[in-house]
Design an enzyme around this catalytic site. Structure first.
Site, short mmCIF file in Angstrom:
data_model
loop_
_atom_site.label_atom_id
_atom_site.label_comp_id
_atom_site.label_asym_id
_atom_site.label_seq_id
_atom_site.Cartn_x
_atom_site.Cartn_y
_atom_site.Cartn_z
N ASP A 48 23.89 82.72 88.28
CA ASP A 48 22.94 83.79 87.97
C ASP A 48 21.59 83.16 87.62
OD1 ASP A 48 22.78 86.88 87.09
OD2 ASP A 48 21.60 85.66 85.70
N TYR A 53 12.93 82.60 85.71
CA TYR A 53 13.44 81.39 85.07
C TYR A 53 12.79 80.13 85.64
CZ TYR A 53 17.34 84.60 83.87
OH TYR A 53 18.10 85.67 83.45
N LYS A 78 16.63 87.62 90.71
CA LYS A 78 16.03 88.86 90.18
C LYS A 78 14.54 88.88 90.44
CE LYS A 78 19.29 88.23 86.37
NZ LYS A 78 19.25 86.79 86.04
N HIS A 111 14.63 92.95 87.51
CA HIS A 111 14.96 92.25 86.25
C HIS A 111 14.82 93.16 85.02
CE1 HIS A 111 15.00 87.85 84.65
NE2 HIS A 111 15.60 88.64 83.80
N1 LIG Z 1 18.88 89.98 82.81
C1 LIG Z 1 18.36 89.51 81.71
O1 LIG Z 1 17.34 90.04 81.21
C2 LIG Z 1 18.98 88.33 81.04
C3 LIG Z 1 18.56 87.94 79.75
C4 LIG Z 1 19.19 86.85 79.15
C5 LIG Z 1 20.19 86.18 79.82
N2 LIG Z 1 20.56 86.56 81.09
C6 LIG Z 1 21.60 85.84 81.84
O2 LIG Z 1 22.75 85.64 81.01
C7 LIG Z 1 23.05 84.25 80.95
C8 LIG Z 1 23.69 83.89 79.63
O3 LIG Z 1 22.88 84.34 78.54
P1 LIG Z 1 22.18 83.37 77.49
O4 LIG Z 1 21.91 82.07 78.16
O5 LIG Z 1 21.03 84.09 76.92
O6 LIG Z 1 23.21 83.24 76.31
P2 LIG Z 1 24.76 82.86 76.13
O7 LIG Z 1 25.38 82.45 77.41
O8 LIG Z 1 25.37 83.97 75.33
O9 LIG Z 1 24.65 81.59 75.15
C9 LIG Z 1 24.10 80.37 75.53
C10 LIG Z 1 24.05 79.47 74.31
O10 LIG Z 1 25.38 79.24 73.82
C11 LIG Z 1 25.67 77.84 73.81
N3 LIG Z 1 27.05 77.71 74.30
C12 LIG Z 1 27.51 77.94 75.55
N4 LIG Z 1 28.85 77.74 75.62
C13 LIG Z 1 29.24 77.39 74.37
C14 LIG Z 1 30.50 77.03 73.82
N5 LIG Z 1 31.61 77.01 74.56
N6 LIG Z 1 30.54 76.68 72.50
C15 LIG Z 1 29.41 76.69 71.74
N7 LIG Z 1 28.19 77.03 72.22
C16 LIG Z 1 28.10 77.36 73.53
C17 LIG Z 1 24.66 77.19 74.74
O11 LIG Z 1 24.35 75.90 74.29
P3 LIG Z 1 24.23 74.58 75.23
O12 LIG Z 1 23.52 74.95 76.49
O13 LIG Z 1 23.43 73.65 74.37
O14 LIG Z 1 25.63 74.09 75.46
C18 LIG Z 1 23.45 78.10 74.58
O15 LIG Z 1 22.72 77.75 73.42
C19 LIG Z 1 21.68 83.58 81.18
O16 LIG Z 1 21.77 82.21 81.50
C20 LIG Z 1 21.15 84.45 82.29
O17 LIG Z 1 21.75 84.10 83.52
C21 LIG Z 1 19.96 87.63 81.69
#
Ligand SMILES: NC(=O)c1ccc[n+]([C@@H]2O[C@H](COP(=O)([O-])OP(=O)(O)OC[C@H]3O[C@@H](n4cnc5c(N)ncnc54)[C@H](OP(=O)(O)O)[C@@H]3O)[C@@H](O)[C@H]2O)c1
Length: 284
Positions: A48, A53, A78, A111
């Site tokens: 994704d 990004y 997106k 998006h």
């Molecule tokens: N459509 C939108 O508006 C929108 C907005 C936000 C996000 N997204 C999408 O959703 C995806 C995920 O969301 P997100 O990146 O915001 O947050 P997330 O996946 O909920 O959390 C990511 C964070 O958690 C840590 N983490 C990951 N796996 C872990 C584990 N097993 N144990 C402990 N910590 C862990 C990562 O650290 P490290 O990297 O340091 O390991 C990072 O700091 C994004 O990458 C994007 O593709 C979309």
């Protein structure tokens, strides 16, 4: 390569999407290819990304370096917020494909709805995405961060029901009204920030369930999403976590454990990102 089999969800247009993917938000462009390669190596087959990004190029590089066929990897991107007008959307979609180095994406999303911009006309933007689906360059099309009122307009004023709505959802913001409305119209839910950007790691309720099951809080939370029927793509640049987050298909949460996690909902207080009704940011 692991033997983990990732289930797929059938979308309303007949396409199938792997229920678990890898998100690359906030992975700096120079690191994206390496992180995505690690994810593909671990067995993820769904990435994704987004033009916003700035790292679509690294995603494309990783897919080519993996030796996998293009059709073995599901790619979502997106439309950037600054380009909702139809001609701009057409030009930027070309840029997305060029940056990825691909002739199609599997899923392309608006998006953010940006109801305060473009005269509130996200319907024309949606109709432009319908062109990309019709010419085959987007196999499926959907939206992100659409509230019920935004979805109602798309349903009333266009011919295509979005395949997905990608919304913030995790134990502190269940977002169930939007999720249930979408699903009642055949729109699959993609949950962004599925582990609340890592906040679930410190949650005592989730930690206790994780202890009972011999799993980690991240695995328990991702499993909770899967049992709710949502599509998830946790982000990590840590190889051990990339691997850990995949192993969620060989255990189950009981109804009581599911209910305990549902009970963590804080509604709006749990939201970590902007509210879609007021999010107005356009990158310069
Ligand atoms: N459509 C939108 O508006 C929108 C907005 C936000 C996000 N997204 C999408 O959703 C995806 C995920 O969301 P997100 O990146 O915001 O947050 P997330 O996946 O909920 O959390 C990511 C964070 O958690 C840590 N983490 C990951 N796996 C872990 C584990 N097993 N144990 C402990 N910590 C862990 C990562 O650290 P490290 O990297 O340091 O390991 C990072 O700091 C994004 O990458 C994007 O593709 C979309």
């Amino acid at each position: 390569m692991t033997a983990t089999t990732i289930p797929t969800i059938e979308l309303n247009d007949g396409a199938s999407i792997p229920q678990l993917g890898f998100g690359v938000f906030q992975i700096p462009p120079p690191e994206t290819a390496r992180a995505t390669e690690a994810a593909l190596e671990a067995g993820y087959r769904h990435i994704d990304t987004a033009e916003m990004y700035g790292n679509e190029r690294g995603v494309g590089e990783a897919v080519r370096a993996s030796g996998l066929d293009r059709d073995e990897v599901y790619i979502t991107s997106k439309l950037n917020n600054g380009f909702h007008e139809p001609d701009a959307a057409r030009r930027e979609f070309d840029r997305t494909l060029a940056a990825l180095g691909m002739d199609h994406v599997d899923l392309f999303l608006i998006h953010w709805p940006l109801p305060m911009h473009y005269g509130g006309d996200f319907v024309s933007t949606w109709k432009t995405l319908e062109e990309f689906k019709a010419d085959g360059r987007a196999r499926s099309i959907g939206v992100s961060n659409f509230e019920i009122a935004h979805l109602e307009r798309i349903l009333a004023e266009s011919d295509t029901v979005p395949a997905v709505n990608q919304i913030e959802a995790h134990p502190y913001l269940l977002n169930d009204r939007v999720r249930t409305f979408g699903e009642s119209h055949g729109i699959a839910t993609e949950a962004w920030s599925p582990i609340a950007k890592g906040q679930v790691m410190d949650d005592p309720v989730i930690a206790a369930i994780a202890d009972e099951l011999g799993r980690t809080p991240a695995q328990v939370t991702l499993r909770w999403h899967v049992q709710r029927g949502s599509i998830v793509f946790p982000k990590s640049t840590t190889p051990a976590r990339i691997e850990e987050n995949m192993h969620i298909f060989d255990f189950e949460l009981s109804a009581d454990q599911m209910a305990q996690i549902d009970g963590l909902d804080q509604g709006e207080a749990g939201r970590t990102g902007p509210h879609p009704d007021t999010m107005s940011w356009i990158p310069s």
